[in-house]
Design a protein around this motif. Structure first.
Motif, PDB file in Angstrom:
ATOM      1  N   GLY A  39       0.800  -1.220   0.000  1.00 47.87           N
ATOM      2  CA  GLY A  39       0.000   0.000   0.000  1.00 47.87           C
ATOM      3  C   GLY A  39       0.831   1.268   0.000  1.00 47.87           C
ATOM      4  O   GLY A  39       0.297   2.345  -0.256  1.00 47.87           O
ATOM      5  N   ASP A  40       2.127   1.173   0.278  1.00 43.87           N
ATOM      6  CA  ASP A  40       2.991   2.353   0.255  1.00 43.87           C
ATOM      7  C   ASP A  40       3.159   2.844  -1.177  1.00 43.87           C
ATOM      8  O   ASP A  40       3.259   2.050  -2.109  1.00 43.87           O
ATOM      9  CB  ASP A  40       4.376   2.042   0.823  1.00 43.87           C
ATOM     10  CG  ASP A  40       4.386   1.925   2.326  1.00 43.87           C
ATOM     11  OD1 ASP A  40       3.386   2.288   2.968  1.00 43.87           O
ATOM     12  OD2 ASP A  40       5.406   1.456   2.865  1.00 43.87           O
ATOM     13  N   GLU A  41       3.205   4.152  -1.345  1.00 44.91           N
ATOM     14  CA  GLU A  41       3.503   4.717  -2.652  1.00 44.91           C
ATOM     15  C   GLU A  41       4.992   5.001  -2.700  1.00 44.91           C
ATOM     16  O   GLU A  41       5.546   5.600  -1.777  1.00 44.91           O
ATOM     17  CB  GLU A  41       2.711   6.001  -2.901  1.00 44.91           C
ATOM     18  CG  GLU A  41       2.877   6.511  -4.316  1.00 44.91           C
ATOM     19  CD  GLU A  41       1.988   7.695  -4.636  1.00 44.91           C
ATOM     20  OE1 GLU A  41       2.084   8.191  -5.767  1.00 44.91           O
ATOM     21  OE2 GLU A  41       1.234   8.126  -3.765  1.00 44.91           O
ATOM     22  N   VAL A  42       5.649   4.544  -3.763  1.00 51.07           N
ATOM     23  CA  VAL A  42       7.098   4.679  -3.887  1.00 51.07           C
ATOM     24  C   VAL A  42       7.451   5.358  -5.205  1.00 51.07           C
ATOM     25  O   VAL A  42       6.641   5.421  -6.123  1.00 51.07           O
ATOM     26  CB  VAL A  42       7.802   3.297  -3.818  1.00 51.07           C
ATOM     27  CG1 VAL A  42       7.572   2.639  -2.465  1.00 51.07           C
ATOM     28  CG2 VAL A  42       7.348   2.386  -4.935  1.00 51.07           C
ATOM     29  N   ILE A  43       8.664   5.877  -5.257  1.00 51.73           N
ATOM     30  CA  ILE A  43       9.234   6.394  -6.490  1.00 51.73           C
ATOM     31  C   ILE A  43      10.401   5.485  -6.834  1.00 51.73           C
ATOM     32  O   ILE A  43      11.275   5.245  -6.003  1.00 51.73           O
ATOM     33  CB  ILE A  43       9.727   7.840  -6.327  1.00 51.73           C
ATOM     34  CG1 ILE A  43       8.592   8.751  -5.886  1.00 51.73           C
ATOM     35  CG2 ILE A  43      10.346   8.341  -7.634  1.00 51.73           C
ATOM     36  CD1 ILE A  43       9.037  10.173  -5.569  1.00 51.73           C
ATOM     37  N   THR A  44      10.423   4.982  -8.064  1.00 49.78           N
ATOM     38  CA  THR A  44      11.502   4.093  -8.480  1.00 49.78           C
ATOM     39  C   THR A  44      12.716   4.915  -8.886  1.00 49.78           C
ATOM     40  O   THR A  44      12.641   6.131  -9.038  1.00 49.78           O
ATOM     41  CB  THR A  44      11.068   3.210  -9.653  1.00 49.78           C
ATOM     42  OG1 THR A  44      10.881   4.030 -10.803  1.00 49.78           O
ATOM     43  CG2 THR A  44       9.797   2.455  -9.335  1.00 49.78           C
ATOM     44  N   ALA A  45      13.836   4.233  -9.085  1.00 52.50           N
ATOM     45  CA  ALA A  45      15.056   4.912  -9.525  1.00 52.50           C
ATOM     46  C   ALA A  45      14.863   5.541 -10.901  1.00 52.50           C
ATOM     47  O   ALA A  45      15.553   6.489 -11.245  1.00 52.50           O
ATOM     48  CB  ALA A  45      16.221   3.927  -9.549  1.00 52.50           C
ATOM     49  N   GLY A  46      13.908   5.050 -11.682  1.00 54.81           N
ATOM     50  CA  GLY A  46      13.614   5.606 -12.998  1.00 54.81           C
ATOM     51  C   GLY A  46      12.630   6.756 -12.952  1.00 54.81           C
ATOM     52  O   GLY A  46      12.294   7.331 -13.976  1.00 54.81           O
ATOM     53  N   GLY A  47      12.128   7.087 -11.756  1.00 54.28           N
ATOM     54  CA  GLY A  47      11.209   8.212 -11.612  1.00 54.28           C
ATOM     55  C   GLY A  47       9.747   7.854 -11.761  1.00 54.28           C
ATOM     56  O   GLY A  47       8.900   8.727 -11.904  1.00 54.28           O
ATOM     57  N   VAL A  48       9.414   6.568 -11.710  1.00 58.45           N
ATOM     58  CA  VAL A  48       8.031   6.130 -11.854  1.00 58.45           C
ATOM     59  C   VAL A  48       7.380   6.052 -10.477  1.00 58.45           C
ATOM     60  O   VAL A  48       7.936   5.464  -9.550  1.00 58.45           O
ATOM     61  CB  VAL A  48       7.969   4.742 -12.545  1.00 58.45           C
ATOM     62  CG1 VAL A  48       6.538   4.244 -12.650  1.00 58.45           C
ATOM     63  CG2 VAL A  48       8.619   4.810 -13.914  1.00 58.45           C
ATOM     64  N   PHE A  49       6.197   6.649 -10.349  1.00 57.96           N
ATOM     65  CA  PHE A  49       5.430   6.536  -9.116  1.00 57.96           C
ATOM     66  C   PHE A  49       4.647   5.232  -9.172  1.00 57.96           C
ATOM     67  O   PHE A  49       4.030   4.916 -10.189  1.00 57.96           O
ATOM     68  CB  PHE A  49       4.454   7.704  -8.967  1.00 57.96           C
ATOM     69  CG  PHE A  49       5.112   8.983  -8.569  1.00 57.96           C
ATOM     70  CD1 PHE A  49       5.067   9.425  -7.262  1.00 57.96           C
ATOM     71  CD2 PHE A  49       5.787   9.742  -9.502  1.00 57.96           C
ATOM     72  CE1 PHE A  49       5.680  10.601  -6.890  1.00 57.96           C
ATOM     73  CE2 PHE A  49       6.403  10.927  -9.148  1.00 57.96           C
ATOM     74  CZ  PHE A  49       6.345  11.357  -7.831  1.00 57.96           C
ATOM     75  N   ALA A  50       4.663   4.470  -8.082  1.00 57.64           N
ATOM     76  CA  ALA A  50       3.991   3.174  -8.058  1.00 57.64           C
ATOM     77  C   ALA A  50       3.487   2.884  -6.655  1.00 57.64           C
ATOM     78  O   ALA A  50       3.962   3.467  -5.682  1.00 57.64           O
ATOM     79  CB  ALA A  50       4.954   2.081  -8.510  1.00 57.64           C
ATOM     80  N   THR A  51       2.533   1.965  -6.569  1.00 60.78           N
ATOM     81  CA  THR A  51       1.987   1.531  -5.286  1.00 60.78           C
ATOM     82  C   THR A  51       2.389   0.080  -5.064  1.00 60.78           C
ATOM     83  O   THR A  51       2.200  -0.764  -5.949  1.00 60.78           O
ATOM     84  CB  THR A  51       0.452   1.653  -5.287  1.00 60.78           C
ATOM     85  OG1 THR A  51       0.107   2.996  -5.599  1.00 60.78           O
ATOM     86  CG2 THR A  51      -0.116   1.300  -3.926  1.00 60.78           C
ATOM     87  N   VAL A  52       2.936  -0.220  -3.898  1.00 60.79           N
ATOM     88  CA  VAL A  52       3.403  -1.573  -3.580  1.00 60.79           C
ATOM     89  C   VAL A  52       2.197  -2.486  -3.371  1.00 60.79           C
ATOM     90  O   VAL A  52       1.307  -2.181  -2.594  1.00 60.79           O
ATOM     91  CB  VAL A  52       4.289  -1.564  -2.312  1.00 60.79           C
ATOM     92  CG1 VAL A  52       4.726  -2.969  -1.949  1.00 60.79           C
ATOM     93  CG2 VAL A  52       5.485  -0.650  -2.503  1.00 60.79           C
ATOM     94  N   ALA A  78      13.694   4.208  -5.004  1.00 58.21           N
ATOM     95  CA  ALA A  78      14.520   5.356  -4.632  1.00 58.21           C
ATOM     96  C   ALA A  78      14.000   6.041  -3.381  1.00 58.21           C
ATOM     97  O   ALA A  78      14.785   6.512  -2.560  1.00 58.21           O
ATOM     98  CB  ALA A  78      14.587   6.356  -5.784  1.00 58.21           C
ATOM     99  N   ASN A  79      12.679   6.096  -3.233  1.00 59.19           N
ATOM    100  CA  ASN A  79      12.119   6.843  -2.118  1.00 59.19           C
ATOM    101  C   ASN A  79      10.691   6.382  -1.866  1.00 59.19           C
ATOM    102  O   ASN A  79      10.009   5.935  -2.778  1.00 59.19           O
ATOM    103  CB  ASN A  79      12.136   8.344  -2.431  1.00 59.19           C
ATOM    104  CG  ASN A  79      12.041   9.190  -1.197  1.00 59.19           C
ATOM    105  OD1 ASN A  79      12.013   8.689  -0.076  1.00 59.19           O
ATOM    106  ND2 ASN A  79      11.990  10.492  -1.396  1.00 59.19           N
ATOM    107  N   VAL A  80      10.248   6.527  -0.632  1.00 59.80           N
ATOM    108  CA  VAL A  80       8.855   6.287  -0.279  1.00 59.80           C
ATOM    109  C   VAL A  80       8.196   7.652  -0.197  1.00 59.80           C
ATOM    110  O   VAL A  80       8.705   8.558   0.481  1.00 59.80           O
ATOM    111  CB  VAL A  80       8.731   5.535   1.066  1.00 59.80           C
ATOM    112  CG1 VAL A  80       7.278   5.389   1.468  1.00 59.80           C
ATOM    113  CG2 VAL A  80       9.405   4.182   0.984  1.00 59.80           C
ATOM    114  N   VAL A  81       7.090   7.802  -0.909  1.00 53.77           N
ATOM    115  CA  VAL A  81       6.380   9.085  -0.903  1.00 53.77           C
ATOM    116  C   VAL A  81       5.713   9.234   0.460  1.00 53.77           C
ATOM    117  O   VAL A  81       4.993   8.351   0.906  1.00 53.77           O
ATOM    118  CB  VAL A  81       5.323   9.135  -2.029  1.00 53.77           C
ATOM    119  CG1 VAL A  81       4.536  10.428  -1.976  1.00 53.77           C
ATOM    120  CG2 VAL A  81       6.000   8.958  -3.372  1.00 53.77           C
TER     121      VAL A  81
END
Length: 95
Positions: A39-52, A78-81
């Motif tokens: 359920g966490d929203e993350v940003i990948t190293a490629g800059g894509v926003f996604a939901t786990v 890369a990061n957790v929003v």
């Protein structure tokens, strides 16, 4: 003796300016990956926003669009929003 002191001082500066900050970043990234949950929203190293959606040992399944799920290496996160904090509920005044 003076060249030895200079080399030791140069090594200490190198350590505090390059090696130590990099180790801190790596430790922070490892702890961020350990705290991931579905359920966490993350940003990948490629800059894509996604939901786990699911978490495995070395990879994640993330949803990048409704109905579109992809498998992603954990290290590619890369990061957790940060979730926006909801404002506290205040009672409405009817005066």
């Amino acid at each position: 003796m003076e060249p030895l002191i200079f080399l030791v001082a140069l090594g200490a500066v190198f350590w505090f300016l390059l090696v130590r900050p990099q180790r801190k970043r790596q430790a922070h990234h490892r702890s961020m990956l350990a705290e991931l949950s579905t359920g966490d929203e993350v940003i990948t190293a490629g800059g894509v926003f996604a939901t786990v959606r699911t978490i495995a040992d070395d990879h994640l399944v993330v949803e990048i669009a409704p109905g579109t799920e992809v498998r992603l290496a954990k290290e590619a996160v890369a990061n957790v929003v940060s979730k926006p904090e909801e404002p506290p509920l205040t009672p409405e005044n009817d005066s």
